[in-house]
Motif scaffolding. Structure first.
Motif, PDB file in Angstrom:
ATOM      1  N   GLN A 589      42.648  34.955  35.882  1.00 23.29           N
ATOM      2  CA  GLN A 589      42.276  33.844  36.746  1.00 23.29           C
ATOM      3  C   GLN A 589      40.779  33.579  36.651  1.00 23.29           C
ATOM      4  OE1 GLN A 589      44.457  31.975  38.348  1.00 23.29           O
ATOM      5  NE2 GLN A 589      46.129  33.257  37.568  1.00 23.29           N
ATOM      6  N   PRO A 590      40.361  32.315  36.638  1.00 19.02           N
ATOM      7  CA  PRO A 590      38.919  32.022  36.585  1.00 19.02           C
ATOM      8  C   PRO A 590      38.213  32.506  37.857  1.00 19.02           C
ATOM      9  CG  PRO A 590      40.234  30.101  35.971  1.00 19.02           C
ATOM     10  CD  PRO A 590      41.186  31.096  36.558  1.00 19.02           C
ATOM     11  N   ARG A 591      36.939  32.858  37.679  1.00 22.65           N
ATOM     12  CA  ARG A 591      36.045  33.243  38.773  1.00 22.65           C
ATOM     13  C   ARG A 591      36.560  34.460  39.546  1.00 22.65           C
ATOM     14  NH1 ARG A 591      36.162  27.779  38.390  1.00 22.65           N
ATOM     15  NH2 ARG A 591      34.161  26.788  37.895  1.00 22.65           N
ATOM     16  N   VAL A 592      37.281  35.358  38.839  1.00 22.07           N
ATOM     17  CA  VAL A 592      37.727  36.633  39.411  1.00 22.07           C
ATOM     18  C   VAL A 592      37.231  37.741  38.494  1.00 22.07           C
ATOM     19  CG1 VAL A 592      39.683  38.078  40.075  1.00 22.07           C
ATOM     20  CG2 VAL A 592      39.764  35.607  40.476  1.00 22.07           C
ATOM     21  N   THR A 593      36.575  38.737  39.072  1.00 21.08           N
ATOM     22  CA  THR A 593      36.039  39.842  38.273  1.00 21.08           C
ATOM     23  C   THR A 593      37.136  40.879  38.050  1.00 21.08           C
ATOM     24  OG1 THR A 593      33.828  39.483  39.164  1.00 21.08           O
ATOM     25  CG2 THR A 593      34.266  41.625  38.127  1.00 21.08           C
ATOM     26  N   TYR A 594      37.365  41.191  36.777  1.00 20.21           N
ATOM     27  CA  TYR A 594      38.389  42.162  36.386  1.00 20.21           C
ATOM     28  C   TYR A 594      37.733  43.384  35.751  1.00 20.21           C
ATOM     29  CZ  TYR A 594      41.963  38.535  37.015  1.00 20.21           C
ATOM     30  OH  TYR A 594      42.794  37.585  37.531  1.00 20.21           O
ATOM     31  N   VAL A 595      38.433  44.504  35.868  1.00 23.90           N
ATOM     32  CA  VAL A 595      38.058  45.724  35.163  1.00 23.90           C
ATOM     33  C   VAL A 595      39.116  45.963  34.079  1.00 23.90           C
ATOM     34  CG1 VAL A 595      37.630  48.201  35.346  1.00 23.90           C
ATOM     35  CG2 VAL A 595      36.971  46.687  37.214  1.00 23.90           C
ATOM     36  N   LEU A 596      38.658  46.146  32.827  1.00 26.50           N
ATOM     37  CA  LEU A 596      39.565  46.305  31.689  1.00 26.50           C
ATOM     38  C   LEU A 596      39.295  47.629  30.990  1.00 26.50           C
ATOM     39  CD1 LEU A 596      38.366  43.084  31.617  1.00 26.50           C
ATOM     40  CD2 LEU A 596      40.399  42.890  30.162  1.00 26.50           C
ATOM     41  N   TRP A 597      40.339  48.237  30.440  1.00 26.60           N
ATOM     42  CA  TRP A 597      40.215  49.430  29.608  1.00 26.60           C
ATOM     43  C   TRP A 597      41.406  49.497  28.663  1.00 26.60           C
ATOM     44  CZ3 TRP A 597      41.603  49.573  34.742  1.00 26.60           C
ATOM     45  CH2 TRP A 597      42.837  50.163  35.047  1.00 26.60           C
ATOM     46  N   MET A 598      41.357  50.405  27.712  1.00 26.39           N
ATOM     47  CA  MET A 598      42.394  50.507  26.691  1.00 26.39           C
ATOM     48  C   MET A 598      42.825  51.957  26.494  1.00 26.39           C
ATOM     49  SD  MET A 598      41.213  47.879  23.667  1.00 26.39           S
ATOM     50  CE  MET A 598      42.709  48.269  22.748  1.00 26.39           C
ATOM     51  N   THR A 599      44.064  52.144  26.012  1.00 27.27           N
ATOM     52  CA  THR A 599      44.583  53.449  25.609  1.00 27.27           C
ATOM     53  C   THR A 599      45.310  53.288  24.281  1.00 27.27           C
ATOM     54  OG1 THR A 599      46.697  53.161  26.771  1.00 27.27           O
ATOM     55  CG2 THR A 599      44.884  54.185  28.011  1.00 27.27           C
ATOM     56  N   ALA A 600      45.614  54.412  23.663  1.00 31.95           N
ATOM     57  CA  ALA A 600      46.375  54.433  22.406  1.00 31.95           C
ATOM     58  C   ALA A 600      47.549  55.393  22.555  1.00 31.95           C
ATOM     59  CB  ALA A 600      45.493  54.852  21.231  1.00 31.95           C
ATOM     60  N   LEU A 601      48.636  55.146  21.824  1.00 32.35           N
ATOM     61  CA  LEU A 601      49.845  55.954  21.933  1.00 32.35           C
ATOM     62  C   LEU A 601      50.291  56.435  20.559  1.00 32.35           C
ATOM     63  CD1 LEU A 601      50.165  53.430  24.180  1.00 32.35           C
ATOM     64  CD2 LEU A 601      52.242  54.702  24.700  1.00 32.35           C
ATOM     65  N   THR A 602      50.700  57.703  20.505  1.00 34.75           N
ATOM     66  CA  THR A 602      51.441  58.244  19.376  1.00 34.75           C
ATOM     67  C   THR A 602      52.850  58.572  19.860  1.00 34.75           C
ATOM     68  OG1 THR A 602      50.809  60.532  19.827  1.00 34.75           O
ATOM     69  CG2 THR A 602      49.320  59.234  18.446  1.00 34.75           C
ATOM     70  N   ALA A 603      53.660  59.135  18.968  1.00 32.98           N
ATOM     71  CA  ALA A 603      55.016  59.513  19.368  1.00 32.98           C
ATOM     72  C   ALA A 603      55.004  60.626  20.407  1.00 32.98           C
ATOM     73  CB  ALA A 603      55.815  59.955  18.134  1.00 32.98           C
ATOM     74  N   ALA A 604      53.868  61.341  20.542  1.00 33.75           N
ATOM     75  CA  ALA A 604      53.796  62.451  21.496  1.00 33.75           C
ATOM     76  C   ALA A 604      53.305  62.020  22.868  1.00 33.75           C
ATOM     77  CB  ALA A 604      52.880  63.548  20.955  1.00 33.75           C
ATOM     78  N   GLY A 605      52.722  60.836  23.003  1.00 32.42           N
ATOM     79  CA  GLY A 605      52.263  60.422  24.320  1.00 32.42           C
ATOM     80  C   GLY A 605      51.056  59.502  24.236  1.00 32.42           C
ATOM     81  N   GLU A 606      50.510  59.217  25.434  1.00 32.43           N
ATOM     82  CA  GLU A 606      49.416  58.262  25.598  1.00 32.43           C
ATOM     83  C   GLU A 606      48.098  58.990  25.782  1.00 32.43           C
ATOM     84  OE1 GLU A 606      48.475  54.237  28.281  1.00 32.43           O
ATOM     85  OE2 GLU A 606      50.042  55.663  28.882  1.00 32.43           O
ATOM     86  N   SER A 607      47.044  58.401  25.239  1.00 26.76           N
ATOM     87  CA  SER A 607      45.715  58.995  25.350  1.00 26.76           C
ATOM     88  C   SER A 607      45.123  58.726  26.728  1.00 26.76           C
ATOM     89  CB  SER A 607      44.789  58.414  24.273  1.00 26.76           C
ATOM     90  OG  SER A 607      44.483  57.054  24.592  1.00 26.76           O
ATOM     91  N   SER A 608      44.039  59.385  27.035  1.00 25.71           N
ATOM     92  CA  SER A 608      43.248  59.034  28.206  1.00 25.71           C
ATOM     93  C   SER A 608      42.609  57.671  27.960  1.00 25.71           C
ATOM     94  CB  SER A 608      42.171  60.092  28.458  1.00 25.71           C
ATOM     95  OG  SER A 608      41.334  60.204  27.329  1.00 25.71           O
ATOM     96  N   HIS A 609      42.255  56.966  29.060  1.00 20.58           N
ATOM     97  CA  HIS A 609      41.742  55.618  28.869  1.00 20.58           C
ATOM     98  C   HIS A 609      40.301  55.661  28.366  1.00 20.58           C
ATOM     99  CE1 HIS A 609      40.316  56.372  33.036  1.00 20.58           C
ATOM    100  NE2 HIS A 609      39.304  55.618  32.669  1.00 20.58           N
ATOM    101  N   GLY A 610      39.965  54.632  27.580  1.00 19.19           N
ATOM    102  CA  GLY A 610      38.625  54.524  27.033  1.00 19.19           C
ATOM    103  C   GLY A 610      37.648  54.005  28.067  1.00 19.19           C
ATOM    104  N   ASN A 611      36.550  53.439  27.581  1.00 23.29           N
ATOM    105  CA  ASN A 611      35.521  52.949  28.505  1.00 23.29           C
ATOM    106  C   ASN A 611      36.032  51.747  29.283  1.00 23.29           C
ATOM    107  OD1 ASN A 611      35.505  51.361  26.090  1.00 23.29           O
ATOM    108  ND2 ASN A 611      33.577  50.463  26.750  1.00 23.29           N
ATOM    109  N   GLU A 612      35.484  51.533  30.473  1.00 21.73           N
ATOM    110  CA  GLU A 612      35.845  50.395  31.313  1.00 21.73           C
ATOM    111  C   GLU A 612      34.794  49.293  31.163  1.00 21.73           C
ATOM    112  OE1 GLU A 612      36.331  51.674  35.300  1.00 21.73           O
ATOM    113  OE2 GLU A 612      38.200  52.784  34.924  1.00 21.73           O
ATOM    114  N   ARG A 613      35.282  48.058  31.124  1.00 25.55           N
ATOM    115  CA  ARG A 613      34.386  46.895  31.049  1.00 25.55           C
ATOM    116  C   ARG A 613      34.797  45.893  32.115  1.00 25.55           C
ATOM    117  NH1 ARG A 613      31.497  46.121  26.102  1.00 25.55           N
ATOM    118  NH2 ARG A 613      30.879  44.123  27.013  1.00 25.55           N
TER     119      ARG A 613
END
Length: 795
Positions: A589-613
């Protein structure tokens, strides 16, 4: 001096002996312990042990209270009140058992009276496997035997040797564990067939036993010394002409040789007779380190082999390489006209190289022209060049050592994935243990019999597409549809695997990612930029380092939520692609501040989240919201301004609003430049006025313009824009209609006449003639003056 030393020694011996006797007496001064039938008994026998006090050695004043106690080691086994104690003991173990007798008096500690050791053992068994040997022609005779079971008693062994002429030698051994004796005599080869007899006898307190006699001759017992001074020689540096030399004792008749490659456990054996210290070897491999050993014997059938000699290690000479290199290649387009060819090959085996490979020779040839384009010598197992994308190309690679080169391996450079019908189907890669990956596939849709071979290729996956990563491959026959890859496979590393099906000059391929072991990535992707594009955002990130991926990545996930919000974040899951490092999101939505981050997945599971922006979508005004009303207003205004009545109202209003300083007297048309030049033009043309009046008809009088509402005291004015020419003749009527709209009249002026006087009409027609006959206006001519005409009349 010598006499003094001798006297001191005798005195010292006397003192030691006296102390030992006194210690023995002091140990049993209160009583005695006796053992019957003997202190050395056979295993399983019974013994009687008696303990008695000597006179006046019991408890003082209370002789009847004497208490004698018998101990077996530290355990009490019997006691008795009185001056003596008798005890019968059975089931004593093998070895030595200590019994101690003690006296116990009231209100005093126990007093040791005396003790005895009982030895339990067995009679010696008959010695077995008696054998004698003499090491070397100059050695001495020594014999060995097997004692049998341990007697646990002191046992004495006597070795006796009898020879010709009633010669006898005897040697004793007083060691309980004796099984070897050396006579210290040397048998000579003067009478090699003379017989000798050896026998050993064992004796202890419980009995004796003798071995069977062992009879032998000189040749039977003499063992030669191991050969020495071993060396090897290669004639003309050729492995096919190899001679082994050594030295031996003089009576040696038979030799045996053994040799093997240093990295092998299996020996090659050769027996030679009367070798005289040399032998030719014919089956050695080139450029191989061998280990050689030799043993000797005095007789073909009698006697024993010597010990093996010390090892000799030697490397055989080189020979010309055999076999052919296993060559593979990769193609990469550089631009529309060039391509990069990277060649790879595997080292020859030791048996194929037959020497140290000094270099590899690479020849690149264009088949159409038939001439060699590039010849290169390299010491590496790879080579890269750039060639045109046109033409048919072939390459040949061979290996060279100091003796020659191998046969070249020739391959045609083709597009390995061009034939789609040859692509293997249903390719899969599964872990098979710690460092193995099992790759399986199905034959291509095209006739499977057309496939000549499969090639399975793998390399570590690097997001940047690094061409320096080592390439591995193996070849598989066409009837196989699986391959176990283990070369250079590491745990927690993702590999890019290709399976190629080759058929003549065509090839098809399929690819997959695989790993031998995986777990959740150690970290998530690092977001490095967020940009706004047309109402959506584009997220860019850095790839996870290879050492932190911990296997093959399957997906990326992008999470976002409003800042300071406790709600669950939204997410977008993206399939992993090697080259992808950005992705758009259009649901913010315009004019709304969001916090974003990313993770990666292998067949064994999900990583911890990366940096937040954090990011706030600014957004732009909806242009449709402004364009639509603007178009509607423009249409309405055009409709309004297009009506004649509204135009008149606007012109009157503008005229009323004009400042007074802008108004001026209307100039006389007779004073214009055109009027002044007219007489000259008339003289030149000599055109009669009557003719003009005849040739240019008078336009019909227009209908008078009726104005129902006017502003008073407004000076009529008609202002034409800048013009350089008079109106064209053929545009008279249209000009009349346009001028009719542009005229303004004041209420105080008289109504316009219906027609101009004849003089005026003639003058107007004259202006038209002059304009039509004149040439294009020159730059120096001034603009036409302001023109004032009665309403409804067009000049």
């Amino acid at each position: 001096m010598a006499h003094t030393f001798r006297g001191c020694s005798l005195a010292l011996i006397f003192i030691i002996t006296w102390l030992l006797i006194k210690a023995k007496i002091d140990a049993c001064k209160r009583g005695d312990v006796t053992v019957k039938p003997s202190r050395v008994i056979l295993l399983g026998s019974t013994v009687n042990i008696s303990c008695s006090l000597k006179p006046r050695q019991g408890c003082l004043h209370y002789s009847r209270r004497n208490k004698l106690i018998l101990y077996k080691f530290d355990r009490r086994i019997n006691f008795h009140h009185g001056h003596s104690l008798n005890s019968q003991v059975t089931d004593l173990p093998l070895g030595t058992t200590l019994f101690v007798c003690k006296l116990a008096c009231i209100n005093s500690d126990e007093i040791q009276i005396c003790g005895a050791e009982i030895f339990v053992g067995v009679a010696p068994e008959q010695p077995q496997n008696l054998s004698c040997i003499q090491k070397g022609e100059q050695g001495t005779v020594a014999c060995t035997w097997e004692r049998g079971r341990d007697t646990h008693l002191y046992t004495e062994y006597t070795l006796q040797l009898s020879g010709p002429k009633n010669l006898t030698w005897q040697k004793q051994c007083k060691d309980t564990y004796c099984d070897y004796l050396d006579f210290g005599i040397n048998l000579t080869p003067e009478s090699p067939e003379s017989s000798f007899t050896a026998k050993v006898t064992a004796v202890n307190s419980l009995g004796s036993s003798s071995s069977f006699p062992s009879t032998f001759t000189f040749l039977d017992i003499v063992r030669p010394l191991p050969p020495w001074d071993i060396r090897i020689k290669f004639q003309k540096a050729s492995v096919s002409r190899c001679t082994l030399y050594w030295r031996d004792e003089g009576l040696v008749l038979l030799n045996r040789l053994r040799y093997r490659p240093s990295n092998s456990r299996l020996w090659n054996m050769v027996n030679v007779t009367k070798a005289k210290g040399r032998h030719d070897l014919l089956d050695l491999k080139p450029f191989t380190e061998y280990e050689f050993q030799i043993s000797s014997k005095l007789h073909l059938y009698k006697g024993s082999w010597s010990d093996w000699s010390e090892s000799l290690r030697a490397q055989t000479p080189e020979e010309e390489p055999t076999g052919m290199l296993d060559v593979w290649y990769m193609k990469r387009h550089i631009d529309y006209s060039r391509q990069q060819i990277s060649l790879f090959w595997k080292n020859l085996s030791v048996s194929e190289a037959r020497g140290k490979i000094l270099h590899y020779q690479v020849t690149l040839q264009e088949l159409t022209g038939g001439k060699a384009m590039t010849q290169n010598i390299t010491g590496h197992t790879s080579w890269t060049t750039v060639i045109p994308r046109t033409g048919n190309w072939a390459v040949a690679v061979s290996a060279a050592n100091s003796k020659g080169s191998s046969l070249p391996t020739r391959i045609n450079i083709m597009n390995l994935c061009e034939a789609g019908l040859l692509a293997p189907r249903q390719v899969s890669a599964n872990s098979e243990g710690m460092d193995n990956i099992l790759v399986t596939w199905q034959p291509p849709r095209k006739d499977p019999s057309a496939v000549q071979e499969y090639v399975v290729e793998w390399r570590e996956l690097h997001p940047g597409g690094d061409t320096q990563v080592p390439l591995n491959w193996l070849r598989s026959p066409p009837y196989n549809v699986s391959a176990l890859i283990s070369e250079n496979i590491k745990s927690y590393i993702c590999y890019e695997i290709h399976v190629y099906a080759l058929s003549g000059d065509q090839g098809g391929c399929s690819s997959i990612l695989g790993n031998s072991k995986h777990k959740a990535p150690l970290s998530g992707p690092h977001i490095n930029a967020i940009t706004e594009e047309k109402g959506s955002i584009l997220i860019s990130w850095n790839s996870i380092p290879v050492q932190e991926q911990m296997g093959c990545l399957l997906h990326y996930r992008i999470y976002w939520k409003e800042r300071d919000s406790n709600s669950q974040p939204q997410l977008c899951e993206i399939p992993y692609r090697v080259s992808q490092n950005s992705h758009p999101i259009n649901s913010l939505q315009p004019r709304v501040t969001y916090v974003l981050w990313m993770t990666a997945l292998t067949a064994a599971g999900e990583s911890s989240h990366g940096n937040e922006r954090e990011f706030c979508l600014q957004g732009k005004a909806n242009w449709m919201a402004f364009v639509a009303p603007s178009i509607c207003i423009a249409i309405i205004m055009v409709g309004i301004f297009s009506t004649h009545y509204f135009q008149q109202k606007v012109f009157v209003l503008l005229a009323a609003l004009r400042p007074q300083w802008c108004s001026r007297e209307i100039p006389d048309p007779a004073n214009s430049t055109c009027a002044k030049k007219y007489p000259i033009a008339e003289e030149k043309t000599q055109l009669p006025l009557d003719r003009l009046l005849i040739d240019w008809p008078t336009p019909e009088d227009p209908e008078p313009l009726v104005i129902s509402e006017v502003l008073h005291q407004v000076t009529p004015v008609f202002r034409r824009p800048h013009c350089s020419n008079w109106p064209q003749r053929e545009k008279g009527i249209q000009g009349h209609q346009a001028s009719e709209k542009d005229m303004m009249h004041s209420a105080s002026s008289p109504p316009p006449p219906r027609a101009l006087p004849a003089e005026s009409r003639q003058l107007v027609d004259l202006y038209k003639v002059l304009e039509s006959r004149g040439s294009d206006p020159k730059p120096e001519n001034p603009a036409c003056p302001w023109t004032v005409l009665p309403a409804g009349i067009l000049p």
